[in-house]
Design a protein around this motif. Sequence first.
Motif, PDB file in Angstrom:
ATOM      1  N   HIS A  62       0.850  -1.203   0.000  1.00 57.27           N
ATOM      2  CA  HIS A  62       0.000   0.000   0.000  1.00 57.27           C
ATOM      3  C   HIS A  62       0.876   1.239   0.000  1.00 57.27           C
ATOM      4  O   HIS A  62       2.111   1.147   0.084  1.00 57.27           O
ATOM      5  CB  HIS A  62      -0.996  -0.016   1.159  1.00 57.27           C
ATOM      6  CG  HIS A  62      -0.407   0.037   2.537  1.00 57.27           C
ATOM      7  ND1 HIS A  62       0.411  -0.945   3.054  1.00 57.27           N
ATOM      8  CD2 HIS A  62      -0.524   0.963   3.525  1.00 57.27           C
ATOM      9  CE1 HIS A  62       0.755  -0.637   4.287  1.00 57.27           C
ATOM     10  NE2 HIS A  62       0.208   0.526   4.602  1.00 57.27           N
ATOM     11  N   ASP A  66       5.689   4.389   5.287  1.00 57.58           N
ATOM     12  CA  ASP A  66       6.599   3.371   5.824  1.00 57.58           C
ATOM     13  C   ASP A  66       6.679   2.119   4.959  1.00 57.58           C
ATOM     14  O   ASP A  66       7.420   1.186   5.289  1.00 57.58           O
ATOM     15  CB  ASP A  66       6.214   3.007   7.274  1.00 57.58           C
ATOM     16  CG  ASP A  66       4.753   2.608   7.425  1.00 57.58           C
ATOM     17  OD1 ASP A  66       3.880   3.245   6.803  1.00 57.58           O
ATOM     18  OD2 ASP A  66       4.484   1.647   8.170  1.00 57.58           O
ATOM     19  N   HIS A  67       5.933   2.080   3.856  1.00 54.24           N
ATOM     20  CA  HIS A  67       5.988   0.923   2.950  1.00 54.24           C
ATOM     21  C   HIS A  67       6.488   1.290   1.555  1.00 54.24           C
ATOM     22  O   HIS A  67       7.035   0.446   0.849  1.00 54.24           O
ATOM     23  CB  HIS A  67       4.592   0.280   2.847  1.00 54.24           C
ATOM     24  CG  HIS A  67       4.093  -0.187   4.172  1.00 54.24           C
ATOM     25  ND1 HIS A  67       4.200  -1.489   4.594  1.00 54.24           N
ATOM     26  CD2 HIS A  67       3.546   0.499   5.208  1.00 54.24           C
ATOM     27  CE1 HIS A  67       3.725  -1.594   5.829  1.00 54.24           C
ATOM     28  NE2 HIS A  67       3.328  -0.397   6.225  1.00 54.24           N
ATOM     29  N   ASP A 170      -0.597  -4.444   6.965  1.00 54.89           N
ATOM     30  CA  ASP A 170      -0.396  -3.824   8.281  1.00 54.89           C
ATOM     31  C   ASP A 170      -1.682  -3.348   8.952  1.00 54.89           C
ATOM     32  O   ASP A 170      -1.662  -2.382   9.704  1.00 54.89           O
ATOM     33  CB  ASP A 170       0.633  -2.686   8.187  1.00 54.89           C
ATOM     34  CG  ASP A 170       0.047  -1.402   7.621  1.00 54.89           C
ATOM     35  OD1 ASP A 170      -1.074  -1.444   7.080  1.00 54.89           O
ATOM     36  OD2 ASP A 170       0.705  -0.356   7.740  1.00 54.89           O
ATOM     37  N   HIS A 230       5.746  -5.054  12.430  1.00 58.11           N
ATOM     38  CA  HIS A 230       5.104  -3.728  12.419  1.00 58.11           C
ATOM     39  C   HIS A 230       4.830  -3.259  13.850  1.00 58.11           C
ATOM     40  O   HIS A 230       3.759  -2.758  14.174  1.00 58.11           O
ATOM     41  CB  HIS A 230       3.801  -3.780  11.602  1.00 58.11           C
ATOM     42  CG  HIS A 230       3.375  -2.463  11.014  1.00 58.11           C
ATOM     43  ND1 HIS A 230       2.537  -1.591  11.652  1.00 58.11           N
ATOM     44  CD2 HIS A 230       3.681  -1.852   9.840  1.00 58.11           C
ATOM     45  CE1 HIS A 230       2.323  -0.526  10.898  1.00 58.11           C
ATOM     46  NE2 HIS A 230       3.019  -0.654   9.799  1.00 58.11           N
TER      47      HIS A 230
HETATM   48 ZN   LIG Z   1       2.682   0.489   8.024  1.00 55.03          ZN
END
Ligand SMILES: [Zn+2]
Length: 267
Positions: A62, A66-67, A170, A230
Amino acid sequence: MTKLIMLGVGNGRVLDLYNTCFVIQNDKGNLLVDTGGGVKIIKRLNQANIDYRSLRHIFISHSHTDHILGIFWLFKKISGPAMRGEIKESINLYCNDKVYEAVKQVSKYILPEKYMNAIYNVLDFVILKDGDKYNINEINYEFFDIKAKGVKQFGFECMVNNNKVIFLGDETLNSLLFDRVKGAEYVLHEAFCLDSEENKFHAYEKNHSTVKSVSEIMSNLNVKNLILYHTEDSHGDRRKDLYLNEGRKYFSGNLFVPNDLDVIAIS
Ligand SMILES: [Zn+2]
């Protein structure tokens, strides 16, 4: 042997751990799953003895910072070899349409056009729809919409040595997906914090889980091996033990709380 190499296991706010991303590695190659949020993706790949120039398959779940942001650092590093014609095989980037739009738009603003032209010469976007199946490094993957409450997000399931392995991104597992997860041998699921610290980290309001809440769900779904990632990183070296202690009260299968660079063999 197929291995999960956890490059990062932290959530979007960590400072010591790297953000959640990992590699599925077998003797045919690597699939990088998510890229974390910064340049540390390069360091973690180096530490795992993976040459970033050799990556041919990348999946981004996504479009959150942070990804996704690590991909731009990978682009920056790969652009040189790409311009010199040193990347011979194309790089497949598997993602949903929202991630595709974010990658295209953001790169326009933050990377020079000549870098991106070189990257686009070697990059193939594979835009995923719910249920799409691809064979990557001789492993069959089915990518699916995790029906996230937040931004559109995909996970996948694959078969490794007769083990069903499921990556759930996540967010807390949507009950619409319980049937898919039931009885799986390996499940990768987020755990934002300890249950005793929910009022400090506010996992639930971010659509995340505590160690206890996810362990209970996975126990009810008869999952055999549960990998939690995570997480927050306020406990330093004590994190793994604290999380394992809490999770084992509610989950009787194999529980993993990896650190950055830990390797989990799928067997
Ligand atoms: Zn995340």
